[in-house]
Design a protein around this motif. Sequence first.
Motif, PDB file in Angstrom:
ATOM      1  N   LEU A   9       2.283  70.080  56.357  1.00  0.00           N
ATOM      2  CA  LEU A   9       1.754  69.230  55.162  1.00  0.00           C
ATOM      3  C   LEU A   9       0.827  70.517  54.325  1.00  0.00           C
ATOM      4  O   LEU A   9      -0.182  70.767  54.791  1.00  0.00           O
ATOM      5  CB  LEU A   9       0.838  67.959  55.218  1.00  0.00           C
ATOM      6  N   GLY A  48       6.192  69.161  53.555  1.00  0.00           N
ATOM      7  CA  GLY A  48       5.389  68.067  52.503  1.00  0.00           C
ATOM      8  C   GLY A  48       4.355  68.677  52.136  1.00  0.00           C
ATOM      9  O   GLY A  48       3.693  69.569  52.372  1.00  0.00           O
ATOM     10  N   VAL A  50       1.020  68.037  49.119  1.00  0.00           N
ATOM     11  CA  VAL A  50       0.198  67.165  48.306  1.00  0.00           C
ATOM     12  C   VAL A  50      -0.503  68.174  47.330  1.00  0.00           C
ATOM     13  O   VAL A  50      -0.989  69.119  47.522  1.00  0.00           O
ATOM     14  CB  VAL A  50      -0.889  66.562  49.252  1.00  0.00           C
ATOM     15  N   ALA A 101       2.128  57.501  44.831  1.00  0.00           N
ATOM     16  CA  ALA A 101       1.365  56.457  45.523  1.00  0.00           C
ATOM     17  C   ALA A 101       1.544  55.156  44.368  1.00  0.00           C
ATOM     18  O   ALA A 101       1.265  54.089  44.929  1.00  0.00           O
ATOM     19  CB  ALA A 101       0.306  56.756  45.969  1.00  0.00           C
ATOM     20  N   TYR A 111       5.997  56.082  46.999  1.00  0.00           N
ATOM     21  CA  TYR A 111       5.949  56.606  48.279  1.00  0.00           C
ATOM     22  C   TYR A 111       6.434  55.702  49.283  1.00  0.00           C
ATOM     23  O   TYR A 111       5.787  54.360  49.437  1.00  0.00           O
ATOM     24  CB  TYR A 111       4.421  57.127  48.558  1.00  0.00           C
ATOM     25  N   ARG A 113       7.018  55.729  53.347  1.00  0.00           N
ATOM     26  CA  ARG A 113       6.694  56.635  54.607  1.00  0.00           C
ATOM     27  C   ARG A 113       8.321  56.867  55.232  1.00  0.00           C
ATOM     28  O   ARG A 113       8.566  58.126  55.437  1.00  0.00           O
ATOM     29  CB  ARG A 113       5.591  55.986  55.591  1.00  0.00           C
ATOM     30  N   PHE A 128       4.019  64.850  47.179  1.00  0.00           N
ATOM     31  CA  PHE A 128       3.270  63.407  47.087  1.00  0.00           C
ATOM     32  C   PHE A 128       2.231  63.535  46.053  1.00  0.00           C
ATOM     33  O   PHE A 128       1.373  64.418  46.182  1.00  0.00           O
ATOM     34  CB  PHE A 128       2.643  63.404  48.367  1.00  0.00           C
ATOM     35  N   THR A 132      -4.017  58.955  47.259  1.00  0.00           N
ATOM     36  CA  THR A 132      -3.570  57.954  47.994  1.00  0.00           C
ATOM     37  C   THR A 132      -3.220  56.681  47.067  1.00  0.00           C
ATOM     38  O   THR A 132      -2.843  55.567  47.745  1.00  0.00           O
ATOM     39  CB  THR A 132      -4.898  57.499  48.795  1.00  0.00           C
ATOM     40  N   ARG A 146      -1.232  61.453  54.434  1.00  0.00           N
ATOM     41  CA  ARG A 146       0.208  61.683  54.517  1.00  0.00           C
ATOM     42  C   ARG A 146       0.468  62.498  55.778  1.00  0.00           C
ATOM     43  O   ARG A 146       1.433  62.140  56.288  1.00  0.00           O
ATOM     44  CB  ARG A 146       0.638  62.389  53.218  1.00  0.00           C
ATOM     45  N   GLU A 149       0.666  60.215  58.643  1.00  0.00           N
ATOM     46  CA  GLU A 149       1.731  59.169  58.510  1.00  0.00           C
ATOM     47  C   GLU A 149       3.243  59.760  58.672  1.00  0.00           C
ATOM     48  O   GLU A 149       4.128  59.260  59.388  1.00  0.00           O
ATOM     49  CB  GLU A 149       1.803  58.680  57.003  1.00  0.00           C
TER      50      GLU A 149
END
Length: 237
Positions: A9, A48, A50, A101, A111, A113, A128, A132, A146, A149
Amino acid sequence: MQPKYKRILLKLSGESLAGDEKHGIDFDTVLRICEPIKKCVDAGVEVGIVVGGGNFWRGRSSGKMDRTRADHMGMLATTINALGVCDALEQLGVVVRVQTAIAMHQIAEPYIRNKAVCHLEAGRVVIFGCGTGNPFFSTDTAAALRAAEIEADIIMKATMVDGVYDSDPKTNPDAVKYDTVSYHEVLNKDLAVMDSTAASLCKDNSIPILVFSIEDPDNIYKAVCGENIGTIVNGND
């Protein structure tokens, strides 16, 4: 070099996308950041991402504005950045999905999962957006959430400094850089890694964090290959 991690991530700050302008998106800078991400994908790493939104808006600095509304504006800022990173990666030939999200079906997937994991397993990068989806939580907390998850091996936090220090290296020339530091120390000493909610979430789920400098974007690939850069935060006291 061979990758050390299978699934990562990557946390990108909004500031890292702004280049020398310090505001908005500098697309040449975004392309430079995305080139080593492509190298990771080509090497078989599942990625992934963010993204923050500080290059456009910071809810905590909004003064008298309602905090919930200010945070919603910040979530929209992260979506702008997510789309910019998506476009750069696609220009480099990487298959990408943006998931948000907060539902905005015309421009991104919601989103989900299991869907995100399917994309990762298929070799697609998943970005993402919207943090959140809730006010009062930072994008660092979104990265921790994330990562938990999708069962990422590590959070790689690309920042404007080259690791974690015992004090601010910009104001204290004698600041000492850590090679490794524990979650316990981060929380007890209030070290500038990520906010306490994010750090606690990583601690509770035993997710290591690597903090490193994005000034040389190739550090992303070096970090994935396990080179000794930045600072590792883990459970070892």
